[in-house]
Design a protein around this motif. Structure first.
Motif, PDB file in Angstrom:
ATOM      1  N   SER A 306     -21.530  16.803  26.410  1.00 20.42           N
ATOM      2  CA  SER A 306     -22.002  17.162  25.075  1.00 20.42           C
ATOM      3  C   SER A 306     -23.161  16.680  24.685  1.00 20.42           C
ATOM      4  N   LEU A 307     -23.749  15.677  25.327  1.00 24.78           N
ATOM      5  CA  LEU A 307     -24.934  14.936  24.926  1.00 24.78           C
ATOM      6  C   LEU A 307     -26.438  15.626  25.398  1.00 24.78           C
ATOM      7  N   PRO A 308     -27.252  15.807  24.778  1.00 19.50           N
ATOM      8  CA  PRO A 308     -28.575  16.588  25.333  1.00 19.50           C
ATOM      9  C   PRO A 308     -29.074  15.932  26.691  1.00 19.50           C
ATOM     10  N   GLY A 309     -29.264  16.415  27.621  1.00 17.97           N
ATOM     11  CA  GLY A 309     -29.950  16.310  28.612  1.00 17.97           C
ATOM     12  C   GLY A 309     -29.196  15.795  29.940  1.00 17.97           C
ATOM     13  N   VAL A 310     -27.642  15.598  29.471  1.00 16.07           N
ATOM     14  CA  VAL A 310     -26.890  15.390  30.728  1.00 16.07           C
ATOM     15  C   VAL A 310     -26.330  16.566  31.315  1.00 16.07           C
ATOM     16  N   ARG A 311     -26.584  16.560  32.722  1.00 16.55           N
ATOM     17  CA  ARG A 311     -26.485  17.740  33.637  1.00 16.55           C
ATOM     18  C   ARG A 311     -24.870  17.498  34.254  1.00 16.55           C
ATOM     19  N   SER A 312     -24.485  16.316  34.466  1.00 15.32           N
ATOM     20  CA  SER A 312     -23.281  16.254  34.940  1.00 15.32           C
ATOM     21  C   SER A 312     -22.836  14.449  34.672  1.00 15.32           C
ATOM     22  N   ALA A 313     -21.455  14.480  34.656  1.00 13.94           N
ATOM     23  CA  ALA A 313     -21.105  13.100  34.349  1.00 13.94           C
ATOM     24  C   ALA A 313     -19.839  12.883  35.099  1.00 13.94           C
ATOM     25  N   ALA A 314     -19.728  11.674  35.461  1.00 11.64           N
ATOM     26  CA  ALA A 314     -18.566  11.226  36.259  1.00 11.64           C
ATOM     27  C   ALA A 314     -18.229   9.878  35.768  1.00 11.64           C
ATOM     28  N   VAL A 315     -16.695   9.426  35.368  1.00 16.15           N
ATOM     29  CA  VAL A 315     -16.559   8.521  34.851  1.00 16.15           C
ATOM     30  C   VAL A 315     -15.509   7.763  35.563  1.00 16.15           C
ATOM     31  N   VAL A 316     -15.563   6.580  36.121  1.00 19.02           N
ATOM     32  CA  VAL A 316     -14.495   5.879  36.925  1.00 19.02           C
ATOM     33  C   VAL A 316     -14.289   4.596  36.409  1.00 19.02           C
ATOM     34  N   GLY A 317     -13.248   3.905  37.064  1.00 24.86           N
ATOM     35  CA  GLY A 317     -12.915   2.422  36.555  1.00 24.86           C
ATOM     36  C   GLY A 317     -13.041   1.456  37.606  1.00 24.86           C
ATOM     37  N   ARG A 318     -13.641   0.426  37.253  1.00 19.65           N
ATOM     38  CA  ARG A 318     -13.938  -0.787  38.513  1.00 19.65           C
ATOM     39  C   ARG A 318     -13.183  -1.885  38.149  1.00 19.65           C
ATOM     40  N   PRO A 319     -12.564  -2.745  39.316  1.00 15.63           N
ATOM     41  CA  PRO A 319     -12.004  -3.976  38.795  1.00 15.63           C
ATOM     42  C   PRO A 319     -12.567  -4.916  38.185  1.00 15.63           C
ATOM     43  N   HIS A 320     -11.975  -5.698  37.204  1.00 19.11           N
ATOM     44  CA  HIS A 320     -12.618  -6.673  36.480  1.00 19.11           C
ATOM     45  C   HIS A 320     -11.658  -7.778  36.208  1.00 19.11           C
ATOM     46  N   PRO A 321     -12.105  -9.056  36.548  1.00 24.82           N
ATOM     47  CA  PRO A 321     -11.028 -10.032  36.624  1.00 24.82           C
ATOM     48  C   PRO A 321     -10.709 -10.311  34.971  1.00 24.82           C
ATOM     49  N   ARG A 322     -11.175 -10.034  34.034  1.00 18.34           N
ATOM     50  CA  ARG A 322     -10.612 -10.468  32.552  1.00 18.34           C
ATOM     51  C   ARG A 322      -9.961  -9.256  32.237  1.00 18.34           C
ATOM     52  N   LEU A 323     -10.611  -8.159  32.278  1.00 25.62           N
ATOM     53  CA  LEU A 323     -10.194  -6.785  31.485  1.00 25.62           C
ATOM     54  C   LEU A 323      -9.307  -5.707  32.434  1.00 25.62           C
ATOM     55  N   THR A 335     -34.837  15.688  33.597  1.00 25.51           N
ATOM     56  CA  THR A 335     -36.114  14.934  33.991  1.00 25.51           C
ATOM     57  C   THR A 335     -36.598  14.334  32.649  1.00 25.51           C
ATOM     58  N   ASP A 336     -36.461  14.983  31.636  1.00 27.22           N
ATOM     59  CA  ASP A 336     -36.855  14.322  30.096  1.00 27.22           C
ATOM     60  C   ASP A 336     -35.951  13.407  29.582  1.00 27.22           C
ATOM     61  N   THR A 337     -35.000  12.925  30.278  1.00 28.95           N
ATOM     62  CA  THR A 337     -33.938  12.373  29.557  1.00 28.95           C
ATOM     63  C   THR A 337     -33.684  10.962  30.340  1.00 28.95           C
ATOM     64  N   ASP A 338     -33.222   9.906  29.461  1.00 30.80           N
ATOM     65  CA  ASP A 338     -33.202   8.776  30.096  1.00 30.80           C
ATOM     66  C   ASP A 338     -31.766   8.000  29.789  1.00 30.80           C
ATOM     67  N   ILE A 339     -31.151   7.184  30.285  1.00 30.06           N
ATOM     68  CA  ILE A 339     -29.963   6.450  30.175  1.00 30.06           C
ATOM     69  C   ILE A 339     -29.760   5.707  28.918  1.00 30.06           C
ATOM     70  N   ALA A 340     -30.990   5.186  28.495  1.00 30.08           N
ATOM     71  CA  ALA A 340     -30.831   4.525  27.356  1.00 30.08           C
ATOM     72  C   ALA A 340     -30.641   5.299  26.074  1.00 30.08           C
ATOM     73  N   THR A 341     -31.339   6.372  26.104  1.00 31.56           N
ATOM     74  CA  THR A 341     -31.063   7.286  24.931  1.00 31.56           C
ATOM     75  C   THR A 341     -29.709   8.032  25.046  1.00 31.56           C
ATOM     76  N   VAL A 342     -29.043   8.429  26.097  1.00 34.42           N
ATOM     77  CA  VAL A 342     -27.647   8.662  26.345  1.00 34.42           C
ATOM     78  C   VAL A 342     -26.908   7.772  26.066  1.00 34.42           C
ATOM     79  N   ARG A 343     -27.060   6.515  26.193  1.00 41.01           N
ATOM     80  CA  ARG A 343     -26.016   5.581  25.836  1.00 41.01           C
ATOM     81  C   ARG A 343     -26.116   5.391  24.308  1.00 41.01           C
ATOM     82  N   ALA A 344     -27.074   5.406  23.678  1.00 43.01           N
ATOM     83  CA  ALA A 344     -27.285   5.220  22.206  1.00 43.01           C
ATOM     84  C   ALA A 344     -26.587   6.423  21.420  1.00 43.01           C
ATOM     85  N   LEU A 345     -26.648   7.652  22.151  1.00 39.89           N
ATOM     86  CA  LEU A 345     -25.869   8.658  21.371  1.00 39.89           C
ATOM     87  C   LEU A 345     -24.566   8.619  21.766  1.00 39.89           C
TER      88      LEU A 345
END
Length: 395
Positions: A306-323, A335-345
């Motif tokens: 739903s965020l501006p500039g995101v054309r496709s998204a995939a979310v996965v889990g990776r093993p973590h020793p504590r969590l 092309t005019d979007t960066d991860i830092a902006t998406v992360r902040a939103l």
């Protein structure tokens, strides 16, 4: 029953050929089939697939349709009453042959036409390969309507498609398109807004190869049970009972469960209100257990899409020793979007435990042949590093 167009009306335009309903029926009648057994209609040529399909149907023979690029093991003899063995898309990494009766599809033809406003005067665009049941059903529904099926989406007044394909179509501002039937993944809000602004009506439905139609909504209305379907929520897992459920798998096991009362599930999680409004949250095997909380990958993907500039998204889990696991986001960005902006939103919309700990940008998202994000391939590409051509950003 199957081909209801006027004899001289165009039935399909595929591979540079336009055939009327009379001409298509003649080709079906002339086609020679093997002497016995199931008919394999798997082909990269959609006209060949459809001709084989209808030739087998008219002669009472079961049909097998799979992705011709990925051969499957020899399929066992299907159960009695089978008209089609369709091999699932494999977005989970495990394609499976699923058998169904003719009535399990034809009984849903009229309700779908009414909900989507489809009619015999439509020209319906074929937007993907016929080994996907979404596209195969759409093609067969079009010919049952007596409408015109075409690969030329610029000429289409209606389409059956996945959200990513609809996004691409909307970018061309199609002048004739008036209706879209969308499934295969959640429909992002910005896509519905764009379609509405262009005067295109949307019917979104939820289903599965094993279940066919389960629920649908005429955007912007909420998702409700598809006509003829009963819904039941059991410990957060969605079950349904309908005449559209398949006969089950052929020669393999899978997630489909059917109880003694005829209710079936493939393990999707959902919420169901007292008014019957349904929200599908995704397959339970897509749950990520992190720090004692359960995060559903599709929930996070829906927010990111739903965020501006995101054309496709995939979310996965990776093993973590504590969590236990951590949430990782893989994004294909404009092309005019960066991860830092998406992360902040994303921080404004996601709970702390659902906020991805690592963010990766990719030039092209791994997808199935039908256009759906292949989360299994994404997870594998992260694990072996083949997908990660840019440094990760940590939250």
């Amino acid at each position: 029953m199957w081909l209801r167009g006027s004899p001289d009306s165009p039935a399909l335009t595929l591979g540079g050929r336009t055939l009327s309903y009379r001409q298509f029926a003649d080709e079906i009648a002339r086609l020679e089939l093997p002497a016995s057994g199931s008919v394999d209609a798997s082909s990269v040529d959609p006209l060949r697939t459809l001709t084989l399909l209808y030739a087998a149907i008219t002669r009472g023979r079961p049909v097998i349709i799979a992705d011709p690029a990925h051969a499957v093991d020899t399929i066992d003899e299907p159960p009695p009453g089978t008209f089609l063995v369709a091999v699932t898309s494999g977005s989970s990494g495990h394609p499976r042959p699923v058998a169904r009766t003719a009535a399990s599809w034809t009984d849903s033809f009229a309700p779908l036409a009414e909900l989507a406003g489809l009619r015999a005067t439509d020209t319906v665009g074929l937007t993907g390969p016929l080994h996907s049941t979404l596209h195969l059903f759409g093609a067969m529904h079009t010919l049952w309507l007596g409408a015109h099926l075409t690969e030329a989406t610029s000429e289409a007044t209606a389409v059956h498609c996945v959200p990513t394909v609809l996004m691409s179509l909307l970018a061309t501002r199609p002048s004739r398109l008036r209706s879209a039937v969308v499934a295969g993944a959640a429909l992002p809000d910005h896509v519905t807004k764009t379609a509405t602004a262009q005067g295109i009506s949307l019917l979104e439905y939820y289903g599965a190869t094993e279940l066919s139609f389960v629920a649908a909504r005429q955007v912007p209305r909420p998702m409700r049970a598809f006509p003829g379907v009963e819904l039941d929520l059991r410990s957060g897992v969605l079950w349904s009972r309908s005449p559209y459920t398949s006969l089950g798998y052929v020669g393999v096991d899978g997630p489909l469960l059917v109880d003694a009362e005829g209710f079936a599930t493939v393990g999707d999680l959902a919420t169901l209100s007292s008014d019957g409004d349904l929200i599908v949250r995704g397959r339970s095997d897509a749950a990520i257990l992190t720090g004692g909380s359960t995060v559903i990958a599709e929930d996070v993907e829906s927010v990111l899409m739903s965020l501006p500039g995101v054309r496709s998204a995939a979310v996965v889990g990776r093993p973590h020793p504590r969590l236990g696991q951590v949430v990782i986001a893989v994004l294909q960005l404009a092309t005019d979007t960066d991860i830092a902006t998406v992360r902040a939103l994303a921080r404004r919309s996601l709970r702390a435990e659902a906020l991805p700990r690592r963010w990766h940008a990719v030039d092209k998202m791994p997808t199935t042949s039908t256009g759906k994000v292949a989360r299994t391939l994404v997870a594998r590409g992260i694990a072996d590093g083949s997908l990660l051509t840019r440094p990760a950003i940590k939250s």
